[in-house]
Design a protein around this motif. Structure first.
Motif, short mmCIF file in Angstrom:
data_model
loop_
_atom_site.label_atom_id
_atom_site.label_comp_id
_atom_site.label_asym_id
_atom_site.label_seq_id
_atom_site.Cartn_x
_atom_site.Cartn_y
_atom_site.Cartn_z
N LEU A 20 0.81 -1.22 0.00
CA LEU A 20 0.00 0.00 0.00
C LEU A 20 0.84 1.27 0.00
O LEU A 20 0.40 2.32 -0.48
CB LEU A 20 -0.93 0.01 1.21
N GLY A 21 2.04 1.21 0.57
CA GLY A 21 2.87 2.40 0.63
C GLY A 21 2.58 3.26 1.85
O GLY A 21 1.69 2.97 2.66
N ASP A 22 3.34 4.36 1.95
CA ASP A 22 3.31 5.19 3.14
C ASP A 22 2.03 6.01 3.30
O ASP A 22 1.81 6.61 4.36
CB ASP A 22 4.52 6.13 3.15
N ALA A 23 1.20 6.04 2.27
CA ALA A 23 -0.04 6.81 2.38
C ALA A 23 -1.05 6.12 3.31
O ALA A 23 -2.07 6.71 3.67
CB ALA A 23 -0.66 7.00 1.00
N HIS A 24 -0.75 4.89 3.69
CA HIS A 24 -1.63 4.12 4.58
C HIS A 24 -0.85 3.69 5.81
O HIS A 24 0.37 3.49 5.76
CB HIS A 24 -2.18 2.90 3.85
N GLN A 25 -1.56 3.50 6.91
CA GLN A 25 -0.96 3.03 8.15
C GLN A 25 -1.54 1.66 8.49
O GLN A 25 -2.74 1.53 8.76
CB GLN A 25 -1.25 4.02 9.28
N VAL A 26 -0.68 0.66 8.45
CA VAL A 26 -1.11 -0.71 8.71
C VAL A 26 -0.52 -1.18 10.03
O VAL A 26 0.69 -1.09 10.24
CB VAL A 26 -0.67 -1.66 7.57
N GLU A 27 -1.38 -1.68 10.90
CA GLU A 27 -0.93 -2.19 12.20
C GLU A 27 -1.47 -3.59 12.43
O GLU A 27 -2.60 -3.90 12.04
CB GLU A 27 -1.41 -1.27 13.34
N GLY A 28 -0.65 -4.43 13.04
CA GLY A 28 -1.06 -5.78 13.39
C GLY A 28 -1.34 -5.90 14.88
O GLY A 28 -0.60 -5.35 15.70
N HIS A 29 -2.41 -6.60 15.22
CA HIS A 29 -2.81 -6.78 16.62
C HIS A 29 -3.17 -8.25 16.85
O HIS A 29 -3.90 -8.84 16.05
CB HIS A 29 -4.01 -5.90 16.97
N ALA A 30 -2.67 -8.81 17.92
CA ALA A 30 -2.97 -10.21 18.22
C ALA A 30 -4.45 -10.43 18.48
O ALA A 30 -4.99 -11.50 18.19
CB ALA A 30 -2.15 -10.68 19.41
N ALA A 31 -5.13 -9.40 19.03
CA ALA A 31 -6.56 -9.52 19.35
C ALA A 31 -7.16 -8.12 19.38
O ALA A 31 -6.45 -7.11 19.45
CB ALA A 31 -6.76 -10.22 20.69
N PHE A 32 -8.48 -8.06 19.33
CA PHE A 32 -9.17 -6.80 19.48
C PHE A 32 -9.02 -6.29 20.93
O PHE A 32 -8.94 -7.09 21.86
CB PHE A 32 -10.66 -6.95 19.16
#
Length: 318
Positions: A20-32
């Motif tokens: 997606l590139g730097d225009a988007h912020q992607v984060e990973g989370h083990a759980a909500f």
């Protein structure tokens, strides 16, 4: 846009970020998070409980697989779109064909190593094995997976019958179509029964004691759908009593939960039966699958941002 990847796919946040590139912020989370609103523009998760769905204020829930039976779609806000993704059909079809050939060729009947001790005995006691050619494979479901299985089974000169709700479909690869209500009519000819349908109210428990009893002795059942399509007790009894020849199971009745108590894959000891080939839900797990799926999801997120129509819509937002 902010994208949260929650659960099993959290470790792939970097993969999606690169696409997606730097225009988007992607984060990973083990759980909500246990409480509070879930405000990411896009949530990627293959399991969302009702109490979690009610807190989602996202524009899109993108399921990173085909099945949405673990997502509480009805509890999501009506404005939230829900999409899924395929790309798994090729490796799963290859898994199914491997199971069929393994069943026919019985490689487990031969020594793992042909050394000077095993070789004379193995040669003297050679037994005949079967052939896939000329056998009948009955497919319950004829979506992406079923079509790829049919194409490969046809190449093996197998007869293919596909069961769907309407009993209609293309006749490529010599496939004969029947409505699923005629299941009882086709099972007596099913040398192989392949389950590749979604799990829903109509398919849950579709294969039970009566259906298994209709199959020929020595038949093979391959389940790459969901375990609950088959009644667990009926399957266990048929295999234990060897009324069903063999089962290749890649989907199970119980799954381990992060931080939860250890569990067996089934409540009954299916995994201990000698005529069960059990695998840990890996039939689709290839590098090619991840590449296809994440490229698709990245494109769907771009579509959401630009206002273009989304693909693989399970439920439209209102």
């Amino acid at each position: 846009m902010r994208i949260d990847i929650v659960g099993l796919h959290a470790g792939h946040a970097c993969r999606l970020q690169q696409l997606l590139g730097d225009a988007h912020q992607v984060e990973g989370h083990a759980a909500f998070a246990a409480t509070g609103a879930i405000t990411a523009d896009v949530v990627i998760a293959n399991s969302i409980k009702p109490q979690e769905a009610e807190r989602i204020a996202s524009r899109l829930v993108q399921v990173p697989g085909a099945g949405v039976d673990q997502v509480a779609v009805a509890a999501l806000p009506t404005a939230t779109w829900v999409c899924n993704v395929h790309g798994h059909e090729v490796p799963i079809a290859e898994f199914v064909i491997h199971a069929i050939l393994e069943h026919a060729l019985t490689p487990w009947a031969y020594p793992a190593v042909l050394d000077e001790e095993a070789w004379p005995r193995a040669y003297a006691r050679r037994a005949m094995h079967g052939e896939a050619s000329g056998r009948t494979a009955v497919l319950v479901g004829y979506g992406h997976i079923g079509q790829e299985v049919a194409r490969r089974a046809h190449a093996l000169d197998m007869h293919v019958v596909a069961l769907t709700r309407g009993g209609e479909g293309d006749t490529a690869h010599g496939v004969r179509h029947r409505p699923v209500c005629e299941l009882h009519k086709v099972l007596p000819s099913a040398d192989v029964l392949v389950l590749c349908c979604p799990l829903n109210d109509a398919t849950r428990g579709l294969i039970g004691r009566e259906q298994l009893a209709l199959m020929p002795p020595g038949a093979l059942l391959v389940n790459v759908a969901r375990a609950e399509v088959v009644d667990e007790q009926a399957l266990y009894d048929a295999l234990r009593e060897q009324r069903l020849g063999r089962a290749a199971l890649d989907v199970w009745y119980q799954y381990p939960a992060a931080g939860g108590a250890p569990v067996t894959p089934a409540r009954l000891p299916l995994h201990r039966l000698p005529n069960v080939r059990g695998t840990p839900h890996i039939s689709a797990m290839t590098p090619g699958l991840l590449d296809r799926r994440y490229r698709f999801m990245a494109e769907n997120i771009r579509r959401l941002q630009s206002g273009a129509p989304l693909e693989n819509v399970v439920r439209a937002g209102h």
